[in-house]
Design a protein around this motif. Structure first.
Motif, mmCIF file in Angstrom:
data_model
loop_
_atom_site.group_PDB
_atom_site.id
_atom_site.type_symbol
_atom_site.label_atom_id
_atom_site.label_comp_id
_atom_site.label_asym_id
_atom_site.label_seq_id
_atom_site.Cartn_x
_atom_site.Cartn_y
_atom_site.Cartn_z
ATOM 1 N N UNK A 215 27.992 40.614 33.740
ATOM 2 C CA UNK A 215 28.360 39.302 34.296
ATOM 3 C C UNK A 215 29.694 39.318 34.876
ATOM 4 N N UNK A 216 30.555 40.159 34.262
ATOM 5 C CA UNK A 216 31.832 40.206 35.174
ATOM 6 C C UNK A 216 31.615 40.975 36.425
ATOM 7 N N UNK A 217 30.663 41.943 36.478
ATOM 8 C CA UNK A 217 30.413 42.639 37.727
ATOM 9 C C UNK A 217 30.017 41.723 38.786
ATOM 10 N N UNK A 218 29.180 40.817 38.513
ATOM 11 C CA UNK A 218 28.778 40.044 39.213
ATOM 12 C C UNK A 218 29.740 38.988 40.149
ATOM 13 N N UNK A 219 30.571 38.845 39.401
ATOM 14 C CA UNK A 219 31.859 37.980 39.834
ATOM 15 C C UNK A 219 33.049 38.795 40.469
ATOM 16 N N UNK A 220 32.722 40.192 40.534
ATOM 17 C CA UNK A 220 34.070 40.914 40.680
ATOM 18 C C UNK A 220 34.460 40.820 42.308
ATOM 19 N N UNK A 221 33.743 40.435 43.245
ATOM 20 C CA UNK A 221 34.264 40.074 44.488
ATOM 21 C C UNK A 221 35.467 39.143 44.426
ATOM 22 N N UNK A 222 35.105 38.263 43.703
ATOM 23 C CA UNK A 222 36.377 37.150 43.686
ATOM 24 C C UNK A 222 37.712 37.763 43.093
ATOM 25 N N UNK A 223 37.651 38.674 42.527
ATOM 26 C CA UNK A 223 38.804 39.528 41.928
ATOM 27 C C UNK A 223 39.850 39.917 42.684
ATOM 28 N N UNK A 224 39.381 40.025 44.184
ATOM 29 C CA UNK A 224 40.516 40.418 45.197
ATOM 30 C C UNK A 224 41.346 39.249 45.394
ATOM 31 N N UNK A 225 40.513 37.979 45.455
ATOM 32 C CA UNK A 225 41.392 36.819 45.708
ATOM 33 C C UNK A 225 42.267 36.287 44.529
ATOM 34 N N UNK A 226 42.114 36.768 43.512
ATOM 35 C CA UNK A 226 42.671 36.409 42.224
ATOM 36 C C UNK A 226 43.977 37.472 41.980
ATOM 37 N N UNK A 227 43.688 38.641 42.561
ATOM 38 C CA UNK A 227 44.727 39.734 42.532
ATOM 39 C C UNK A 227 45.874 39.229 43.452
ATOM 40 N N UNK A 228 45.570 38.804 44.402
ATOM 41 C CA UNK A 228 46.696 38.430 45.480
ATOM 42 C C UNK A 228 47.116 37.130 45.287
ATOM 43 N N UNK A 229 46.445 36.118 44.626
ATOM 44 C CA UNK A 229 46.774 34.873 44.538
ATOM 45 C C UNK A 229 47.357 34.358 43.491
ATOM 46 N N UNK A 230 47.338 35.235 42.246
ATOM 47 C CA UNK A 230 48.047 34.835 41.047
ATOM 48 C C UNK A 230 49.284 35.611 40.647
#
Length: 350
Positions: free
Chosen positions: A48-63
């Motif tokens: 499930x986390x892998x399915x959402x992983x593309x959003x991680x890049x936005x989280x990485x830079x925006x948090x």
């Protein structure tokens, strides 16, 4: 059963339709003979986390991760390219010894640029360039059941996604117990006398003293406690009221900022509170919130909440209980960013 792999997705298509988790679950459905879904495909599972992983890049830079020493204090939201970020004010404490990590870069000696007590939001500033602020362009309220992503456990270089859903309609959360001055009142024949001033309250900051007599609130004469409560009944935390005070033979007027009753006097623990773990110190008294079900504790607050396209739809502001987290919606967050940066700039100019 075959493992779910990212190659099974046309990412742009499913991102647009917001169907990633549903595809994951459909492909992972157990046979009729199976008793439960495999752990990898449950809400906290690795697939499930892998399915959402593309959003991680936005989280990485925006948090941002805000620490005191090795201890994570709170998260933050990157709101400008030149070093501004928002976070939850009541969890910060002194800011001078904090460090801030954005992406994989660490910054020291942040400055408290501005605070909004009504929303419990602080604007911090560090010397930085080239940051990637969050996208606050989605201003409509999210519907119940929409998928969202927020900060989970972190390392120095990596932000792990946490997934959940919007759980309720956007609404106001009044302060528990209402807004208060932070004083104890005694009814005497001559009027209302201040018998004590609570430490850290708006009354203390305004310079009120024991023995002062309260004559009026915003021009309305008060002689009884009930009249004071009536004057404050519709007021919000962070708003100010004008008090007319008699001190000795001198009549004076002072502005007092209202605080939440539980922020000043504390609150009793309910059974649900005892089961909720480390919830936020301030968890009520917000003009508007989006409620969701992402699990965390008070140190997980302050960070961005993203939709499946990586847009920021809110900022986590309070862990209320074991199954409720509150976030400031993006529309209100965008207004806060503008007003606080303007206020900070004006202070700097002075």
């Amino acid at each position: 059963m075959e493992s779910l792999k990212p190659s099974l997705f046309d990412w742009e298509t499913v991102m647009h339709k917001g169907t990633i988790p549903f595809l994951a679950l459909i492909l992972a459905l157990p046979s009729p003979a199976a008793r439960s879904l495999e752990s990898a495909y449950r809400m906290g599972g690795k697939e499930m986390h892998r399915a959402f992983e593309p959003v991680q890049a936005f989280l990485q830079q925006g948090s941002a991760v805000i620490k005191r020493g090795f201890h994570e204090v709170i998260f933050g939201v990157v709101v400008s390219s030149d070093g501004y970020l928002l976070t939850k004010a009541s969890e910060l404490g002194e800011v001078g010894d904090l460090t801030i990590t954005v992406d994989d870069q660490r910054y020291e000696k942040p400055v408290l640029a501005a605070v909004d007590t009504e929303w419990d939001v602080a604007l911090l500033k560090v010397s930085a360039t080239g940051w990637h602020p969050v996208d606050l362009s989605r201003t409509e309220d999210l519907e119940r059941g929409e998928w969202i992503v927020a900060n989970g456990a972190t390392t120095r270089k990596y932000r792990r996604v946490q997934i959940g859903m919007v759980a309720a309609n956007t609404r106001e959360i009044p302060p528990s117990g209402g807004a208060v001055l932070g004083v104890m009142l005694e009814e005497e024949e001559e009027g209302l006398n201040l018998s004590s001033i609570t430490e850290g309250s708006g009354a203390e900051k305004a310079g009120l003293q024991k023995g002062d007599r309260l004559l009026a609130i915003d021009g309305t004469e008060v002689n009884l406690r009930e009249e004071v409560l009536s004057c404050l009944d519709t007021r919000r935390v962070g708003e100010s009221v004008r008090l007319t005070i008699l001190r000795g033979d001198e009549k004076i007027e002072v502005e007092v900022e209202l605080a939440g009753r539980t922020d000043i006097f504390g609150e009793s623990m309910t059974r649900n509170d005892q089961m909720s773990g480390d919830f936020s110190t301030r968890r009520t008294g917000f003009p508007r919130i989006m409620q969701h079900d992402i699990i965390g504790n008070r140190h997980f607050m302050g960070g961005p909440v993203l939709d499946l396209e990586g847009r920021c739809v809110g900022m986590n502001i309070a862990r209320f209980s074991r199954c409720e987290t509150y976030a400031i919606p993006a529309r209100d967050l965008a207004e806060l960013v503008d007003s606080l940066i303007k206020r900070s700039t004006m202070i700097s100019a002075d």
